[in-house]
Design an enzyme around this catalytic site. Sequence first.
Site, mmCIF file in Angstrom:
data_model
loop_
_atom_site.group_PDB
_atom_site.id
_atom_site.type_symbol
_atom_site.label_atom_id
_atom_site.label_comp_id
_atom_site.label_asym_id
_atom_site.label_seq_id
_atom_site.Cartn_x
_atom_site.Cartn_y
_atom_site.Cartn_z
ATOM 1 N N CYS A 447 0.639 -1.185 0.119
ATOM 2 C CA CYS A 447 0.193 -0.039 -0.067
ATOM 3 C C CYS A 447 0.879 1.200 0.013
ATOM 4 O O CYS A 447 1.796 1.290 0.907
ATOM 5 C CB CYS A 447 -0.982 0.108 1.161
ATOM 6 S SG CYS A 447 -2.102 1.500 1.511
ATOM 7 N N ASN A 549 -0.313 -7.899 -11.254
ATOM 8 C CA ASN A 549 -1.188 -6.971 -11.227
ATOM 9 C C ASN A 549 -0.747 -5.729 -11.790
ATOM 10 O O ASN A 549 0.392 -5.316 -11.708
ATOM 11 C CB ASN A 549 -1.502 -6.717 -9.686
ATOM 12 C CG ASN A 549 -2.597 -5.671 -9.448
ATOM 13 O OD1 ASN A 549 -2.286 -4.843 -8.363
ATOM 14 N ND2 ASN A 549 -3.649 -5.480 -10.332
ATOM 15 N N ASP A 551 -2.942 -2.426 -15.026
ATOM 16 C CA ASP A 551 -3.081 -1.935 -16.161
ATOM 17 C C ASP A 551 -4.034 -3.244 -17.255
ATOM 18 O O ASP A 551 -3.649 -3.216 -18.505
ATOM 19 C CB ASP A 551 -1.824 -1.746 -16.910
ATOM 20 C CG ASP A 551 -1.017 -0.384 -16.278
ATOM 21 O OD1 ASP A 551 -1.825 0.166 -15.598
ATOM 22 O OD2 ASP A 551 0.097 -0.336 -16.514
ATOM 23 N N ARG A 575 -8.184 -1.627 -11.247
ATOM 24 C CA ARG A 575 -8.952 -0.316 -11.883
ATOM 25 C C ARG A 575 -9.518 -0.910 -13.101
ATOM 26 O O ARG A 575 -10.575 -0.069 -13.338
ATOM 27 C CB ARG A 575 -7.714 0.773 -12.268
ATOM 28 C CG ARG A 575 -7.036 1.287 -11.071
ATOM 29 C CD ARG A 575 -6.110 2.430 -11.435
ATOM 30 N NE ARG A 575 -4.949 1.854 -12.090
ATOM 31 C CZ ARG A 575 -4.227 2.810 -12.937
ATOM 32 N NH1 ARG A 575 -4.267 3.888 -13.042
ATOM 33 N NH2 ARG A 575 -3.109 2.010 -13.440
#
Length: 709
Positions: A447, A549, A551, A575
């Site tokens: 994060c 992970n 795009d 996303r």
Amino acid sequence: MDIIPLAESNETASPDDGFDPLEKPYQSPPKLPVELRTPEDLIAKAIAPVKIDYLRPPPSRTALTAKVEGGADNDATEWKTTTSGVIKEKKSKRQLKRERKQEQKSALHICSEVAKSGKADGCRFGENCRFNHDIAAFLAQKPADLEGVCPFVTFEELCPYGITCRFFNTHKEHTPESCDISKKSSEINVLKKDLQKLLWKNKFSFPMADYQLKVLGLKGGKSTNSKAGNGQLDNNPENSDVLNDLHADEVDDTCISADEIRRSPCEAAEKELSSVVSGFDESRPLKKVKSLVDGHVKDNWSSEATYGTSEQRNDLPETNLLDGRDGASSIRLCSSISDLNLKPHAREKKLIDFSRKLYLAPLTTVGNLPFRRICKTLGADITCGEMALCTNLLQGQASEWALLRRHSSEDIFGVQICGAYPDSVARTVELIDQHCEVDFIDINMGCPIDIIVNKGAGSSLLTKPMRMKSIIQAASGTTVVPLTIKVRTGFFEGRNRIDSLISNIYDWGAGAITVHGRSRQQRYSKLSDWNYIYQCTNKAPADLQVLGNGDIFSYCDYNKHMSDCPELSTCMIARGALIKPWIFTEIKEQRHWDISSSERLNIIRDFVNFGLEHWGSDTKGVETTRHFLLEWLSYTHRYIPVGILDVIPQRLNWRPPSYFGRDDLETLMASDSAADWIRISEMLLGKVPESFTFAPKHKSNAYDTAENG
């Protein structure tokens, strides 16, 4: 349906991702000269190549005006816009508390028991109740009911909100006589009041976690919730690199253990066995260790080198190596304890097979339960709850525990936690293991949010490999469910380090690892480095599942990564799912879905129905649903329909120019104005209140802003 014209101002930033809060307003793509308006030139400049027939001039923007009240600093600035009237105002905690007390005394804040029963004397507290009991006064001020049917009576349940429901006029018409208000909910992992009180009073102990910390050389003292998240290592020269400024409380043997809370049939045997564990001498070789948790005997195996595989251990004599007691006497000691639960070694745990499964990433704010239900209906295989902080869970905060809730449709479900110290993470893992139904637990070590990093958690752990080791070992030795880790490539740009740690992470006890192909410093300013993800995958042990992970925005992206690196288990989608949740359908059906505006509106309508069922159908539930809908719409406006693109598929880093849709609703959905997002919410949830305010929680449109890196 009549569509209101687009707003002429964009008073808030356009969000991009649940982990990157920025403060800069959204900037429209630069207008290129006519000679540069070829698809190739546009793509080179990361501008979406929309067909020229649909392009339009950017709408005029009214400048934001800042009004600083007398004596206030910049943090107390009140931002206002002249067009939409949306206000972002920061209030002090004292002011918010005062407003809540005043609201409780108002007629609109009616007692929940009175609301359910519809009778003024339905509350057991009577006149001592601090909430309103005047039903007539409440109905006089209650907002008008919304169109549609109450989501609870649709499922043949009695609405738990009674007269406060915004669909109250449909109750008598649709509610069957035989329905029961106590019908079991489809949501699990709800925080029970008894457990919350124990956490509040610091009277819940963690025997498995504390024992594991002791074995690892960590002083896992009493879990003082106000100081939860601290840990300390014994004064051992070998552990000097692991200290990292840890702090801990002293061991307190008076802490009430879980087996004392829930007495088992053989209390004497349990106490004797517990005393054996507490008196364990760490100077002796670590062999088979028995510990007692919640009336169940669990086994810890030190290593496969000592005892071999599970089949080989079956041939070993039944001997308790702690005190010389043979296996027969141990069995007699615990013969009255039912349902023995043997805790397997980390290598014996039943792992989740992530191979080729579509994994919805844990997403802050927008990755809530209703959104995950939407993704499940559209093809997601694995879902994970929003990131929860260990210290807040250990303190029994209801808002944090709400992040662990699971819907019955989530057949493979995990939770993600974030902590800075081994003791807080291990105790949180044990707490979840005992009181929640999850298929795996994920620890976030990537994060990038400043408030998390400054506390020593998240991607800050990437600079402290020995702290990572302590956390993973303590957590994996405490839980019986699979443990997974999520990381970034490194903390600083150009200094990747996960490839050198990936073998160790498996040895420490993790069953799977997700590698986000960006550094913490980079955040989302550049494309994900998939070549480095492939490098990490090739260096990983054969039994460690590696997930990529970053795009993924079409089935072409997914196919490319899976074909370029066959050793990759699967890809986590973040996303891409926020902007178009039907990406899971596209991957499974291997097609580009040119979804219509009406189909998109139906998906939004399903989200609203799921939200009303989850957050409630009263006024508060309606506005909470509206708030999270607006947070989601602040992402979906970035989707560009397939039918109006010159080049497909759309890439995640393309900036959408100003364009007309193929109908009015599609044009409205493409707007980057918060005022237009509110208009969409009003189609399904009615008019917003007069004092309604909204500003996206995460202000990032991470195309090229310097703040992202």
